[in-house]
Each structure stands twice: as structure tokens, then as C-alpha cells.
Design a protein around this motif. Structure first.
Motif, short mmCIF file in Angstrom:
data_model
loop_
_atom_site.label_atom_id
_atom_site.label_comp_id
_atom_site.label_asym_id
_atom_site.label_seq_id
_atom_site.Cartn_x
_atom_site.Cartn_y
_atom_site.Cartn_z
N ARG A 128 48.05 -3.79 63.31
CA ARG A 128 47.40 -5.10 63.42
C ARG A 128 46.89 -5.49 62.04
O ARG A 128 46.18 -4.73 61.40
CB ARG A 128 46.26 -5.03 64.43
N ILE A 129 47.28 -6.67 61.61
CA ILE A 129 46.88 -7.09 60.27
C ILE A 129 45.96 -8.30 60.35
O ILE A 129 46.08 -9.13 61.24
CB ILE A 129 48.10 -7.44 59.40
N ASP A 130 45.03 -8.39 59.46
CA ASP A 130 44.21 -9.59 59.38
C ASP A 130 43.93 -9.89 57.91
O ASP A 130 44.48 -9.23 57.03
CB ASP A 130 42.92 -9.46 60.18
N GLU A 131 43.09 -10.87 57.65
CA GLU A 131 42.92 -11.29 56.27
C GLU A 131 42.20 -10.27 55.40
O GLU A 131 42.18 -10.38 54.20
CB GLU A 131 42.25 -12.67 56.19
N HIS A 132 41.58 -9.27 56.02
CA HIS A 132 40.89 -8.29 55.18
C HIS A 132 41.51 -6.90 55.23
O HIS A 132 40.89 -5.94 54.80
CB HIS A 132 39.42 -8.12 55.56
N THR A 133 42.68 -6.76 55.80
CA THR A 133 43.26 -5.44 55.93
C THR A 133 43.38 -4.74 54.58
O THR A 133 43.86 -5.31 53.61
CB THR A 133 44.66 -5.53 56.55
N GLY A 134 42.94 -3.49 54.51
CA GLY A 134 43.07 -2.71 53.29
C GLY A 134 44.46 -2.10 53.22
O GLY A 134 45.03 -1.72 54.24
N GLU A 135 44.98 -2.00 52.02
CA GLU A 135 46.33 -1.49 51.88
C GLU A 135 46.41 -0.01 52.23
O GLU A 135 47.41 0.46 52.78
CB GLU A 135 46.84 -1.74 50.46
N ASN A 136 45.34 0.74 51.92
CA ASN A 136 45.35 2.18 52.19
C ASN A 136 45.63 2.49 53.64
O ASN A 136 46.38 3.39 53.96
CB ASN A 136 43.97 2.77 51.86
N HIS A 137 44.99 1.72 54.48
CA HIS A 137 45.08 1.95 55.91
C HIS A 137 46.52 1.75 56.37
O HIS A 137 47.08 2.55 57.12
CB HIS A 137 44.06 1.04 56.58
N LEU A 138 47.14 0.71 55.87
CA LEU A 138 48.53 0.44 56.25
C LEU A 138 49.47 1.52 55.70
O LEU A 138 50.31 2.05 56.40
CB LEU A 138 48.93 -0.93 55.72
N GLN A 139 49.24 1.86 54.44
CA GLN A 139 50.08 2.87 53.79
C GLN A 139 50.02 4.20 54.54
O GLN A 139 51.04 4.81 54.83
CB GLN A 139 49.57 3.06 52.35
N THR A 140 48.80 4.63 54.87
CA THR A 140 48.63 5.90 55.56
C THR A 140 49.37 5.91 56.89
O THR A 140 50.07 6.85 57.22
CB THR A 140 47.12 6.16 55.81
N ARG A 141 49.20 4.83 57.63
CA ARG A 141 49.81 4.81 58.95
C ARG A 141 51.34 4.77 58.87
O ARG A 141 52.02 5.47 59.61
CB ARG A 141 49.28 3.62 59.74
N VAL A 142 51.86 3.96 57.95
CA VAL A 142 53.32 3.88 57.83
C VAL A 142 53.87 5.23 57.37
O VAL A 142 54.83 5.75 57.94
CB VAL A 142 53.74 2.74 56.87
N GLU A 143 53.22 5.81 56.35
CA GLU A 143 53.67 7.12 55.86
C GLU A 143 53.65 8.17 56.96
O GLU A 143 54.60 8.93 57.13
CB GLU A 143 52.72 7.60 54.76
#
Lengths: 329, 329
Positions: A300-315
């Protein structure tokens, strides 16, 4: 005269129609640039909290066009492209939301109503309301609609050969017809289903460049827009009653097909904070992924999503798929 | 006696943990400390402690990093592998308890649920945007009640009455707790109520209808809290195991991954303990190259920039000269 088209929402799906359409009619088409932080902030500032992130971003794009001094901003009212199905209410209300909610749009709004029977929205009748405002004749309108309808079909042909919408749109502009093209080759070890609306998966700002990240990791992926519309419909027909929203159905159909035919090693579903239809879609896909025993992850993405969080989950998700695959083979 | 160890470093938001394993994968050293916002200091301290404890005969044959500060730590030590927390935790747990099916990991700022089958991660969920189910929440409440966090669990187990506390959100939990205090419930009852609320919240938010199968393993800093363990067991009606090294499992996983990596590539890129003498200075600035205004983080060693991240376009990353670190240090 300059007509502005916001580079947001359905832009990646229909720009290959809209741009040549207005150009053929003799206007200069101005497109807002890529989404960026300042643009998002401007959109958020004037938005009511009920709006989802993609609509807030759309507003930011409209502001940018107004800054560029365009004469009109084209914001069609997208109502339906299927019998018995609709667009999300925010699309149906979009011209009104922009007209009354965004300062500066009122005198510059160029709108019409798209109520089509299929994804092809090139019937000139949809665009009749533009005649007076732009001082055009029906004959001109018919010709432009037919011309750009062909361009859009070319876009879809390329898109369905496995190229992302953004790639296919570019190729159409460059004059690629699709006939000379080979289907995109996928020969990586891991194949993913990347599900999400065009404005979520092809907006590198909002999803922090997920398509690039996957490419870098050597992951193949397929998206819903690479499918034949009829094939998606077949899979949606499994529901006793389809969902109300056309593009949600498309994602569902694509997800069902990938899972049931075991075409992918996993599915990543990108949804924007505040998306109502995705509340249904997410759960339906989750259930189907359990049945198929293919992992599914919702981001789930919003205007304040941090990149770390996305990177960790995708990895972590890709690691899981890789380890799983190497153990099986 | 000369021996080789593989070191794992887990830099989290609240704690920094280090673990070392021998070539037989036995754990020979563990270290847990609060990060206190200074990960570099914490890592240095930990590695010097390792040197002191294991003596000069021990050489570090490989290093892996994980946790939210994994990139910085990885640059600093010259890690052989930089891995996300999910993978690291799962690797460690399956190593210690090969038949594990469900892992609960609750750390300072996030919590994770990892589902495992045949030693492989098959699904996971992370709680990253809301702190309601994490250690920070407990820390905060312990402070409110004037009770040291390490006595929280022991106190909870003294509870005799079941007090319901809303665990959906820290803010609500807090006002609920105050209300319950005013009704005259004992501290012990309220603390146990909090533990139950946290577990309920964890299972609702992360479990989301997933089948949670035994054996269960509970790890991460919060696993020190016997009250939470009891609440998990009560909710699941099953035994929940807390491993001996519950608070450094991420580091153990990183160490195992480093061992695997070095086995594969044959040598380690670890820069040696002497390299720790170098001052690493992280700093951040807002890039004004475009409207994205990225917060760019850079790390300098002897006034030479050795690592950069946070720039969406990659222009700062590209600027780093590929100098050999050894030359700088």
C-alpha cells in the motif's frame, strides 16, 4: 491553442488516443511532466481527505498545466467502457471535483462524457460536447477520432506483446507499428505478476520505481494491460457477479489467470491508500492465491511512503520466491 | 587455537545486535545494545567486544548485515552480504528449529509474521506504518506506569482479572488504560490487558485470516516479555517457544547468510577490525536538483564520500568515485 493533458490517472492507458486526437484537430498538446514531490504536495494541499492519493496527484498535474499557461485542460468524465460496469465514482466525478475544488480550473475545463461499450473510446460521438468550445465541425471530429483510434489500437497491440504501457506509448510516438516487433522476451528465472492500476504501476514517483527495481533484480513481470480484454472477461466471469468497477475487474481477471494457470512465481499488488475498490480486489486475490499456493503480497502506497519499507518488502518477497524455487528444482 | 567466525550485524531502530558463529554454525558470541540513534558507535563497541571475548586467535571470515540500518553498516564493515530482516530472521529460526511453521518477531519499531513450510518462507506480513503492536508501544506504556520495561512481563503474570484494553491504536490504548486505572484495576491486570491487546492487534493486523500452524516461535526484543508470550499462548491455545537467543536472531541469520555467501564466492570482503578506527561521518542534505527534493544520505570516510543513498534519480550515487576503500583508510 494549447490543450493540456494531465500525466496522471488513465494517462498511460489512453494517451495514445488523446494526444493524436487533439493534434489532428490542429491543437498543440501540452502534457504535465513526471510526478514529483512538489507536485504531489500541491495536490494534497487543496484536496479533501476523502480523495485517494492518485486523484490528489492528478490535481498536482492539473496545477502544473495551469502554470504552463494552457488554454484548456482536458478532463473527460469517464463513466463506463463496459455494459453494466462503471469507473470508480472518483473518475465519474473528476471534472466536477476539478471545476469546483481546484482554483483556476473553472474557465479552462474541457470535458466530455465517455460512455463506451468497450475499451475503444474512439467513437466521435463521445466528443461532441467539444465542438462548440473548440469551434470544430463534425467532419473534423470524425476524421480525428478515426485517425487516433488507429493509433490507440497500435498501442494496445504493442502493449499486449508484453511491453509496458509506458514503453508502448513511446513506441507509438516513434512510429513503431507493432507488426515488425517481436513479443518481449522474458527469460529470467523468476516471473512475477505485477498488479495495479496504470497510474500506480507506471508512476515511478508513487511506487518508488518498482518496475526499475524489478528489472535490476532480474525479475520478469506481467501486468494486466498486457492481456487481451476478452481473456480478462473470461476470468472475471467466474464471479457470480462481476465487480462494479471495470479496471478492478481487469486486475482481478489478470490475477485469476496468472494464479490458475500458474504462470507466475508470485504476485505483487500495488494499491494506493484510500482505494475503495481495491479493498474487495485485494481480498479476492488473496483468497485465490491461497488456493493456487502462489504467494501474494499487497503493497500500500501513499504520499509519505518511505522507500526503505518498500525495498525491504520487495527484496524479502523476491528472496522468498528465489529460495523456494531453488529448493524445488 | 586458530578459529574462524562469521559475524552478523543487525542494526535496528531500537537495538543493534551482533552475533558470531563458528564454521560449524555454532553460536560463539552475541551482543545486544540499544542503538540510541548512533548505529556506528553501537557497531564499533560490539565488534571490539567480540575481539576481546574471542581473543586474537579468532579471525573474522565473513560479515553479513541486516535491519533497517543494514546499508550503512554494510558499507562500514565491508559486508559480504546485506539482507533484509525477513530473510535473516527466517534463516536463523529454521536453523535452530527446522520444523518451525510460524514465526512472530516483534522488534522496536516493527513487527513481522513469517510463515514457514519445509524450512522455507511461504508468506510473511510486516507491520511498518503503525507502532501499535511493537516494542515502542510497550516502552511508552511502561514509562507511563512508572515501571521498568524489564519487569513488565513478570508483573503481567501476577494478573488475576481479565481487563479489556483497546489495542487498535496506541492513542486509544492509552486513554483506555487511564480509564481502567481510574476504575481501580491493579497495575498487573492493566499490564496483562495491554499484553493481550498487543497480541490481538498483531494477529488481526498481520495474521489477517492466515492459517497459523504450530510449532510457533516468538523472537525479537519483545520476546523477553513473558506477559506477551503468555498472551500469545492464551490466544493460540498452543505452546509458543522463545529461542535462547531470541533478541539477536536477525544477527544470527545475517551471520549464517554471510557464511553461505563466503562459501560460494571463496573470500570475504570484510575490511578488518582496524578499519573501524576510521571515522565514518554520515550526513544528509536535501538535493535541490529537481522538484523531488530527495533527502540524500551520504557517508564519508576521511573526507571522501564512500556511500550515498536516498536519491531517486541516482545522480549522487553515480558520482561516487569507485575508489578502493583501502586506499582511503
Amino acid at each position: 491553442m494549447q490543450i493540456g493533458i494531465p500525466g496522471a490517472l488513465l494517462y498511460q492507458y489512453y494517451i495514445s488516443f488523446w494526444r493524436p486526437f487533439f493534434e489532428e484537430l490542429g491543437f498543440q498538446v501540452v502534457i504535465s511532466g513526471n510526478t514529483n514531490k512538489e507536485l504531489v504536495n500541491r495536490g494534497v494541499k487543496v484536496s479533501v481527505p476523502e480523495l485517494c492519493v492518485p486523484v490528489k496527484i492528478f490535481i498536482g498535474h492539473v496545477f502544473e498545466l495551469l502554470d504552463k499557461g494552457v488554454d484548456f485542460v482536458f478532463i473527460p468524465r469517464m463513466e463506463a467502457i463496459r455494459r453494466g460496469e462503471f469507473f470508480c465514482p472518483k473518475f465519474m466525478g473528476l471534472p466536477a471535483i476539478m471545476k469546483y475544488g481546484v482554483p483556476g480550473v473553472k474557465g479552462k475545463l474541457l470535458t466530455c462524457q465517455i460512455n463506451a461499450r468497450s475499451d475503444d473510446i474512439s467513437n466521435y460521438k463521445h466528443y461532441l460536447p467539444l465542438l462548440d468550445k473548440l469551434d470544430l465541425s463534425i467532419k473534423e471530429l470524425k476524421k480525428a477520432a478515426a485517425f487516433s483510434g488507429e493509433k490507440w489500437k497500435r498501442f494496445r497491440t504493442i502493449n499486449k506483446m508484453g511491453y509496458m504501457s509506458c514503453e508502448a506509448n513511446k513506441m507509438v510516438v516513434e512510429g513503431v507499428s507493432g507488426k515488425e516487433l517481436l513479443p518481449k522476451e522474458n527469460n529470467n528465472h523468476i516471473k512475477l505478476g505485477l498488479l495495479g492500476y496504470v497510474y500506480n504501476i507506471y508512476d515511478d514517483f508513487v511506487n518508488m520505481g518498482i518496475t526499475g527495481k524489478l528489472n535490476q533484480m532480474g525479475i520478469d513481470f506481467i501486468t494486466f494491460d498486457m492481456y487481451e480484454e476478452e481473456l480478462l472477461d473470461q476470468y472475471v466471469a467466474q464471479l457470480s457477479k462481476p465487480l462494479f468497477w471495470t479496471f478492478t475487474n481487469k486486475l482481478l481477471g489478470a490475477g485469476y489467470q496468472m494464479l490458475q494457470k500458474k504462470l507466475v512465481d508470485g504476485i505483487i499488488h500495488i494499491t494506493a491508500f484510500g482505494c475503495g475498490p481495491d479493498a474487495f480486489l485485494g481480498r479476492l486475490l488473496e483468497l485465490e492465491s491461497d488456493r493456487a499456493k502462489i504467494p501474494y503480497m499487497l503493497i500500500r502506497i501513499d504520499e509519505h511512503t518511505g522507500e526503505n519499507h518498500l525495498q525491504t518488502r520487495v527484496e524479502a518477497f523476491i528472496d522468498m520466491l528465489k529460495r523456494r524455487k531453488s529448493k524445488i528444482s | 587455537m586458530l578459529s574462524e567466525v562469521y559475524v552478523g550485524i543487525d542494526v535496528g531502530s531500537v537495538s543493534t545486535n551482533i552475533a558470531a558463529i563458528g564454521s560449524d554454525q555454532k553460536i560463539v558470541f552475541t551482543y545486544y545494545t540499544r542503538t540510541n540513534g548512533q548505529p556506528l558507535v553501537a557497531i564499533k563497541k560490539g565488534l571490539y567486544r567480540l575481539k576481546d571475548e574471542l581473543g586474537d586467535d579468532t579471525t573474522i571470515a565473513g560479515v553479513g548485515t541486516t535491519g533497517s540500518g543494514r546499508q550503512l553498516a554494510g558499507v562500514m564493515v565491508g559486508a559480504d552480504i546485506v539482507k533484509n530482516e525477513i530473510t535473516a530472521h527466517a534463516v536463523a529460526t529454521t536453523n535452530i528449529k527446522p520444523d518451525v511453521r510460524t514465526i512472530f518477531e516483534i522488534g522496536g519499531q516493527d513487527s513481522k509474521l513469517i510463515l514457514v513450510k519445509d524450512g522455507m518462507v511461504v508468506d510473511f506480513a510486516m507491520n511498518t506504518v503503525c507502532a501499535a503492536g511493537t516494542g515502542s508501544f510497550l516502552d511508552h506504556q511502561a514509562e507511563r506506569l512508572g515501571l521498568p520495561i524489564d519487569r513488565f512481563g513478570e508483573m503481567a503474570l501476577k494478573s488475576k482479572t481479565n481487563v479489556q484494553i483497546a489495542g487498535r491504536c496506541t492513542v486509544f490504548a492509552e486513554s483506555d488504560m487511564i480509564a481502567k486505572q481510574q476504575y481501580g484495576f491493579s497495575k498487573a491486570d492493566i499490564i496483562m490487558g495491554l499484553c493481550r491487546a498487543l497480541v490481538r492487534n498483531f494477529i488481526n493486523n498481520l495474521g489477517r485470516g492466515k492459517m497459523l500452524q504450530p510449532p510457533f516461535v516468538f523472537q525479537g526484543g519483545v520476546a523477553a516479555n513473558t506477559g506477551i508470550k503468555a498472551a500469545f499462548e492464551e490466544e493460540l491455545k498452543q505452546t509458543v517457544t522463545v529461542p535462547d537467543y531470541f533478541d539477536v536472531m536477525g544477527a544470527i541469520g545475517a551471520a549464517i547468510l554471510a557464511w553461505e555467501e563466503v562459501e560460494q564466492k571463496g573470500c570475504s570482503s570484510f575490511r578488518g577490525l582496524d578499519s573501524l578506527k576510521t571515522d565514518f561521518t554520515p550526513s544528509s542534505f536535501i538535493c535541490e536538483g529537481c522538484a523531488n527534493m530527495c533527502e540524500v544520505i551520504k557517508v564519508e570516510a576521511n573526507e571522501v564520500t564512500i556511500a550515498v543513498w536516498g536519491d531517486r534519480c541516482g545522480k549522487w550515487k553515480e558520482n561516487i568515485k569507485q575508489v578502493k576503500l583501502k586506499e582511503i583508510i
